[in-house]
Design an enzyme around this catalytic site. Structure first.
Site, PDB file in Angstrom:
ATOM      1  N   HIS A 268       3.575   8.784  21.807  1.00  8.07           N
ATOM      2  CA  HIS A 268       3.707   8.053  20.548  1.00  8.07           C
ATOM      3  C   HIS A 268       5.159   8.007  20.084  1.00  8.07           C
ATOM      4  O   HIS A 268       5.975   8.883  20.415  1.00  8.07           O
ATOM      5  CB  HIS A 268       2.830   8.682  19.467  1.00  8.07           C
ATOM      6  CG  HIS A 268       1.367   8.471  19.700  1.00  8.07           C
ATOM      7  ND1 HIS A 268       0.405   8.751  18.745  1.00  8.07           N
ATOM      8  CD2 HIS A 268       0.691   7.993  20.771  1.00  8.07           C
ATOM      9  CE1 HIS A 268      -0.796   8.463  19.219  1.00  8.07           C
ATOM     10  NE2 HIS A 268      -0.643   8.001  20.457  1.00  8.07           N
ATOM     11  N   GLU A 270       6.526   8.594  17.180  1.00  3.74           N
ATOM     12  CA  GLU A 270       6.949   9.753  16.403  1.00  3.74           C
ATOM     13  C   GLU A 270       7.271  10.940  17.310  1.00  3.74           C
ATOM     14  O   GLU A 270       8.246  11.669  17.098  1.00  3.74           O
ATOM     15  CB  GLU A 270       5.850  10.147  15.394  1.00  3.74           C
ATOM     16  CG  GLU A 270       5.494   9.062  14.390  1.00  3.74           C
ATOM     17  CD  GLU A 270       4.344   8.177  14.841  1.00  3.74           C
ATOM     18  OE1 GLU A 270       3.569   7.743  13.983  1.00  3.74           O
ATOM     19  OE2 GLU A 270       4.217   7.923  16.072  1.00  3.74           O
ATOM     20  N   CYS A 296      -0.873   9.367  13.609  1.00  2.37           N
ATOM     21  CA  CYS A 296      -2.139   9.984  13.997  1.00  2.37           C
ATOM     22  C   CYS A 296      -2.115  11.476  13.630  1.00  2.37           C
ATOM     23  O   CYS A 296      -1.094  12.001  13.195  1.00  2.37           O
ATOM     24  CB  CYS A 296      -2.385   9.808  15.499  1.00  2.37           C
ATOM     25  SG  CYS A 296      -1.280  10.812  16.527  1.00  2.37           S
ATOM     26  N   CYS A 299       0.600  13.515  15.656  1.00  2.46           N
ATOM     27  CA  CYS A 299       1.950  13.210  15.166  1.00  2.46           C
ATOM     28  C   CYS A 299       2.170  13.794  13.775  1.00  2.46           C
ATOM     29  O   CYS A 299       3.264  14.281  13.464  1.00  2.46           O
ATOM     30  CB  CYS A 299       2.178  11.702  15.148  1.00  2.46           C
ATOM     31  SG  CYS A 299       2.349  10.972  16.787  1.00  2.46           S
TER      32      CYS A 299
END
Length: 344
Positions: A268, A270, A296, A299
């Site tokens: 991801h 992040e 999410c 993260c």
């Protein structure tokens, strides 16, 4: 030109006969798509074979707002513009919820067109529309009715006027009117972005590097008005990307029995940004992370543990509830640029 998702929305408010249509026409000639609340209502009334006048327009607008929500009419008007990210001008803003809705769709600026009551009445009579054949006494009575709402779904023109970003005086010549509009347009087009807008736009550009088309997510982390690191979704270094070999989809069965499918080939945005900071020895403690949607759960945990104190999201992810609760408990500020919900 500053644009959020490529879209500037000009809202025009003002009392009847003030010259809202003339101001709208100026923006049309500058390339803005034109939408009119009263025009939309007129079409709807004619479609249902109802009489069209100022009273029926007001009553029908109030009915729609009460049934579907205060921002319903303007949201219907700009559906196409929203899809194409077209700059647009919307005539006849008369409800506070309409202003709130438009602010969530794009960069929104409200203009109040002002003129003396006698001047406005003369213009109204001279244009000779079906709804304009009234005495001055009735004209002023209708205006008073529009000014203050009894309920939130009704017209509240006075409050809308108070919310205006710009005021245009239309008591004088057309030339002077156009000069005022041009000055307003220049301010709108060349408005300096806030720091949040600045970093969020950078994040949008970073997203173009993402290699998973199921969600080309991205982020930047900043502190004290200084960009620290960037991140976008993509496979770990040296591994094949989704754009090259396709998605690696895994199904997840949730406690409520719902089954969702996610691509697990990519890291991801992040996570990549936080890894980048660690690799380069850059402290992101106390920083702000700018993301395109709510992070999410995984993260969110990383964001909390690395000391980031603020999360600024362009939009809300449809399963954001758990992350929102985690940030609240951990004391991490969560801000949404728009209340639009993303789902994919």
């Amino acid at each position: 030109m500053l644009q959020f998702a490529g879209m500037i929305i000009i809202g025009i408010t003002g009392k009847s006969g003030s010259g809202k249509g003339t101001v709208a026409q100026y923006f049309i000639e500058k390339g803005f798509k034109h939408y009119s609340v009263s025009g939309y209502l007129t079409q709807e009334l004619k479609k249902h074979k109802q009489v069209v006048n100022r009273d029926t327009l007001i009553a029908y607008a109030n009915k729609l707002r009460k049934k579907y929500g205060g921002g319903y009419i303007v949201e219907e008007l700009v559906k196409n513009a929203k899809v194409t990210n077209s700059n647009c001008v919307i005539e006849s803003i008369r409800n506070l919820a309409e202003i709130s809705s438009l602010k969530n769709i794009g960069y929104f600026y409200l203009i109040n067109v002002s003129a003396d009551s006698k001047v406005r009445y003369e213009r109204t009579v001279n244009r000779g529309g079906v709804k304009d054949k009234v005495t001055f006494a009735k004209f002023m009575g209708q205006e008073k009715k529009e000014a203050r709402a009894k309920n939130e779904h009704e017209q509240e023109l006075d409050k809308c006027i108070q919310k205006a970003d710009f005021i245009i005086d239309n008591n004088r010549t057309t030339r002077e009117l156009f000069g005022q509009i041009e000055a307003v347009l220049e301010k709108i087009l060349y408005t300096r972005p806030t720091w949040d807008e600045y970093f969020l736009e950078i994040s949008e550009v970073v997203g173009k590097r993402s290699t998973c088309n199921r969600g080309r997510t991205s982020c930047v982390i900043a502190r004290d008005k200084q960009l620290l690191v960037t991140g976008y979704s993509g496979a770990p270094a040296g591994l094949p990307h989704c754009d090259e070999v396709g998605h690696l989809l895994k199904k997840t069965v949730h406690e409520n029995g719902e089954v969702t499918e996610h691509c697990v080939r990519t890291v991801h945005a992040e996570q990549n940004a936080i890894c980048q900071a660690a690799k380069l020895g850059i402290s992101i403690n106390g920083g702000t992370i700018y993301v395109l949607m709510t992070p999410c759960r995984t993260c969110a945990m990383l964001i909390i543990n690395c000391g980031i104190k603020r999360v600024y999201c362009a939009k809300r992810y449809h399963t954001a509830g758990e992350t929102e609760e985690m940030f609240k408990t951990a004391g991490v500020e969560l801000v949404y640029k728009s209340t639009d919900v993303l789902k994919y």
